[in-house]
Design a protein around this motif. Structure first.
Motif, short mmCIF file in Angstrom:
data_model
loop_
_atom_site.label_atom_id
_atom_site.label_comp_id
_atom_site.label_asym_id
_atom_site.label_seq_id
_atom_site.Cartn_x
_atom_site.Cartn_y
_atom_site.Cartn_z
N THR A 1 14.30 9.03 -1.84
CA THR A 1 14.06 7.89 -2.72
C THR A 1 12.85 7.28 -1.76
N MET A 2 13.00 6.93 -0.28
CA MET A 2 11.65 6.34 0.30
C MET A 2 10.50 7.45 0.48
N ALA A 3 10.68 8.51 0.86
CA ALA A 3 9.71 9.50 0.72
C ALA A 3 9.17 9.63 -0.71
N LEU A 4 9.86 9.83 -1.80
CA LEU A 4 9.23 9.71 -2.90
C LEU A 4 8.42 8.59 -3.30
N SER A 5 8.96 7.39 -3.19
CA SER A 5 8.18 6.21 -3.66
C SER A 5 6.99 5.91 -2.84
N TYR A 6 6.91 6.51 -1.59
CA TYR A 6 5.42 6.42 -0.71
C TYR A 6 4.54 7.52 -1.13
N TYR A 7 5.14 8.70 -1.19
CA TYR A 7 4.00 9.90 -1.30
C TYR A 7 3.86 10.26 -2.52
N LEU A 8 4.46 10.03 -3.73
CA LEU A 8 4.02 10.45 -5.26
C LEU A 8 2.73 9.45 -5.40
N PRO A 9 2.74 8.30 -5.11
CA PRO A 9 1.59 7.20 -5.33
C PRO A 9 0.23 7.71 -4.46
N ILE A 10 0.58 8.30 -3.28
CA ILE A 10 -0.29 8.81 -2.75
C ILE A 10 -1.20 10.03 -3.23
N TYR A 11 -0.24 10.74 -3.67
CA TYR A 11 -0.76 11.87 -4.57
C TYR A 11 -1.70 11.51 -5.61
N PHE A 12 -1.20 10.74 -6.43
CA PHE A 12 -2.13 10.23 -7.41
C PHE A 12 -3.37 9.43 -6.92
N GLN A 13 -3.20 8.71 -6.18
CA GLN A 13 -4.22 7.86 -5.60
C GLN A 13 -5.18 8.58 -4.64
N SER A 14 -4.89 9.77 -4.02
CA SER A 14 -5.71 10.34 -3.03
C SER A 14 -6.19 11.64 -3.90
N VAL A 15 -5.32 12.70 -4.04
CA VAL A 15 -5.68 13.80 -4.91
C VAL A 15 -6.15 13.48 -6.20
N ARG A 16 -5.62 12.48 -7.11
CA ARG A 16 -6.20 12.30 -8.52
C ARG A 16 -7.15 11.30 -8.59
N ASP A 17 -7.19 10.79 -7.62
CA ASP A 17 -8.21 9.45 -7.70
C ASP A 17 -7.96 8.29 -8.56
N LYS A 18 -6.86 7.93 -8.44
CA LYS A 18 -6.15 7.03 -9.57
C LYS A 18 -6.19 5.57 -8.90
N THR A 19 -6.45 4.62 -9.59
CA THR A 19 -6.17 3.11 -8.94
C THR A 19 -4.86 2.96 -8.58
N ALA A 20 -4.40 2.01 -7.74
CA ALA A 20 -3.14 1.54 -7.63
C ALA A 20 -2.25 1.28 -8.69
N ILE A 21 -2.90 0.48 -9.82
CA ILE A 21 -2.48 0.02 -10.96
C ILE A 21 -1.93 1.44 -11.68
N VAL A 22 -3.07 2.24 -11.99
CA VAL A 22 -2.91 3.50 -12.83
C VAL A 22 -1.76 4.46 -12.23
N SER A 23 -1.70 4.62 -10.83
CA SER A 23 -0.81 5.73 -10.22
C SER A 23 0.75 5.00 -10.61
N GLY A 24 0.86 3.57 -10.58
CA GLY A 24 2.12 3.01 -10.91
C GLY A 24 2.56 3.31 -12.49
N VAL A 25 1.44 3.38 -13.43
CA VAL A 25 1.62 3.96 -14.56
C VAL A 25 1.93 5.22 -14.49
N ASP A 26 1.53 6.05 -13.79
CA ASP A 26 1.84 7.53 -13.80
C ASP A 26 3.29 7.85 -13.11
N LEU A 27 3.92 6.73 -12.52
CA LEU A 27 5.41 6.82 -12.24
C LEU A 27 6.30 6.62 -13.38
N LEU A 28 5.77 6.12 -14.32
CA LEU A 28 6.90 5.82 -15.47
C LEU A 28 7.91 6.78 -15.86
N PRO A 29 7.46 8.08 -15.94
CA PRO A 29 8.18 9.18 -16.26
C PRO A 29 9.53 9.06 -15.43
#
Length: 546
Positions: free
Chosen positions: A324-352
């Motif tokens: 859970t800790m690894a997921l909560s750290y590295y899934l936002p990194i994927y969205f913010q670094s690879v997909r160039d999303k902002t912190a807020i948008v990456s949080g929205v992308d975690l909704l599923p």
């Protein structure tokens, strides 16, 4: 079975290592009839402890998106590691001892005391005028958090019967873990639109609400307890195993510091890291020998360590929290670094992931209460986690929205199904004075799982970056990319090299999800150890089952 023969089922060869501490009080325990909480009072209790669990898990991840602004303000880039480790180390070192507090003192007031310490730490962090003050505040908050999860589960055990607890635990953990995965989103919003200090100040008004919900609500105990003054006057030194704590705390601190320092300022083969590991192992050995000598009064009694359900549940909880800790750290990194999303948008992308986890946690809890058995949810959750993390390891810069949302959903369903299983299993298998200690063992395993496997994930990711960038973008300076950070590397990489660097980043994050898939497979193994037991069985039937 005759009444005369039944007690022989619970007898064993007397030994300080495996003696049942409840045997001598069995008549008193049998005569005590719990008074369960109902109606509005129950709603207030569940709401209060749910908010506390939510804040505790939120506090573990909310700081991640605030750290850049904090380091800018205090010029404290060298202290970054301490902002997280001060909290984790102080929490882990104290957790086994909290079981003793909940065993002998009022669950409600001990819970509120630990929560007050957490709130004090949050206030110090919010008011910090230096990096050192912030680290002290994080350490104090961690000390408070050490008794919060254990306390929530102890209060729940005294408030509702075992057959109703799975549904309640599903609600508590479903809502609570929203804090863990939503922390980066909340922290990003505060940091972007207000100040990072609100990451800590927000705990204060919610804490006042928790106090209003719990202080004036009667919370019954699982069993009668002596007045606090009697325990403090006559049995404190004997019952609380302070020598065990003095051994366990430095052993834990050395282990977590070694994991924190390794690869962060010190190489893994440096004298500092190796010395910390050796010191930790040596101190743990002395601690185990002392606990064996002390017997049933030990901080971590041997008969609980040897209990298959308690041990399997603790290890299962360690695997769950690690991934859970690894997921909560590295899934936002994927969205913010690879997909160039902002912190807020990456949080929205975690909704599923978040919504599926919440739904499954409540559904599995309610169905466990109705059907009785929790082991199937552990097995199902582990399978879904393994498949979902395996699919997440295939994420690339061009993965479509339906695919990554579907992968997230699988992991969310799996985590929601399995998250409550170790808690229900321990409460269903252990009785009397052992419940608080067993729950403390499980929460301690949780903390260690998060700290250990997050450190392992960091090593895997860093090594992946160093291996993949030379392969896909040989002209790029690897150390410059790493130094620039997860979202800053785009400023140090040319437009021509950027697509290749993004591929390297996504594949390195994929390696972290390999780790999560392995942890999910370990969950599958340990889930079978929680026992095929029903929360609906009567007391006599459960005694026969043991």
């Amino acid at each position: 079975m005759s009444e005369d023969s039944q007690p022989h089922l619970l007898k064993s060869e007397p030994s300080p290592w495996d003696h049942d501490p409840n045997a001598e009080n069995s008549n008193q325990s049998d005569e005590y009839v719990p008074e369960w909480v109902e109606g509005t009072a129950l709603v207030m209790v569940i709401a209060g402890i749910t908010l506390v669990v939510f804040l505790m898990l939120l506090d573990m991840s909310i700081i991640s998106t605030a750290i850049p602004k904090i380091t800018n303000q205090f010029n404290s880039l060298d202290d970054v590691a301490w902002y997280g480790s001060a909290y984790t180390i102080s929490s882990a070192a104290l957790q086994p001892l909290t079981g003793k507090f909940y065993t002998y003192f009022s669950s409600k007031w001990i819970f509120l005391s630990f929560f007050s310490i957490f709130e004090l730490g949050s206030l110090i962090c919010g008011m910090a005028n230096s990096s050192k003050m912030l680290i002290v505040g994080r350490a104090i908050a961690g000390m408070g958090s050490s008794g919060m999860m254990n306390g929530a589960l102890n209060i729940l055990a005294g408030a509702v019967p075992i057959k109703e607890r799975p549904g309640m635990i599903g609600i508590i953990m479903g809502v609570g873990q929203l804090g863990l995965v939503g922390g980066p989103l909340v922290g990003g919003a505060f940091t972007s639109y207000s100040t990072w200090r609100w990451c800590f100040y927000m705990n204060l008004p919610i804490g006042a609400l928790v106090g209003a919900l719990l202080i004036f609500t009667r919370v019954p105990e699982q069993k009668p307890k002596q007045p606090a003054r009697e325990i403090l006057r006559s049995a404190f030194l004997q019952k609380f195993d302070l020598i065990g704590f003095v051994l366990f705390a430095p052993a834990s601190i050395m282990l977590l510091l070694a994991l924190q320092y390794g690869g962060n300022g010190y190489s893994w083969n440096s004298a500092t890291v190796i010395g910390l590991f050796c010191g930790s192992v040596a101190t743990f050995v002395v601690f185990v020998l002392w606990e064996r000598q002390l017997g049933v009064e030990a901080m971590i009694p041997g008969h609980l360590v040897c209990n298959k359900i308690v041990l399997s549940s603790s290890l299962l909880s360690m695997m769950i929290f690690g991934f859970t800790m690894a997921l909560s750290y590295y899934l936002p990194i994927y969205f913010q670094s690879v997909r160039d999303k902002t912190a807020i948008v990456s949080g929205v992308d975690l909704l599923p992931n978040i919504l599926c986890q919440l739904v499954m946690a409540v559904v599995s809890g309610v169905l466990t209460s109705k059907l009785g058995y929790y082991l199937p949810w552990g097995v199902l959750g582990a399978i879904l986690d393994a498949v979902g993390n395996g699919l997440l390891s295939t994420l690339s810069p061009t993965t479509s929205v339906p695919r990554w949302a579907g992968y997230e959903s699988l992991v969310g369903f799996g985590r929601g199904a399995i998250s409550q299983v170790p808690m229900v299993a321990i409460q269903n298998a252990v009785k009397g004075d052992d419940i608080s200690t067993a729950m403390a063992m499980m929460t301690c395993a949780q903390t260690f799982g998060g700290a250990i496997f997050l450190s392992v994930a960091e090593v895997i990711f860093a090594q992946g970056i160093r291996a993949k960038i030379p392969k896909y973008a040989p002209s790029v300076n690897v150390e410059a990319v790493i130094a620039a950070g997860a979202t800053g590397f785009r400023q140090v990489v040319s437009a021509q090299d950027l697509p290749a660097v993004l591929v390297a980043y996504s594949k390195s994050i994929g390696h972290v999800f390999y780790l999560n898939a392995a942890l999910s497979c370990a969950q599958f193994v340990f889930a079978w150890g929680v026992g095929w037991k029903s929360v609906r069985k009567g007391k006599e039937e459960m005694a026969h089952q043991v």
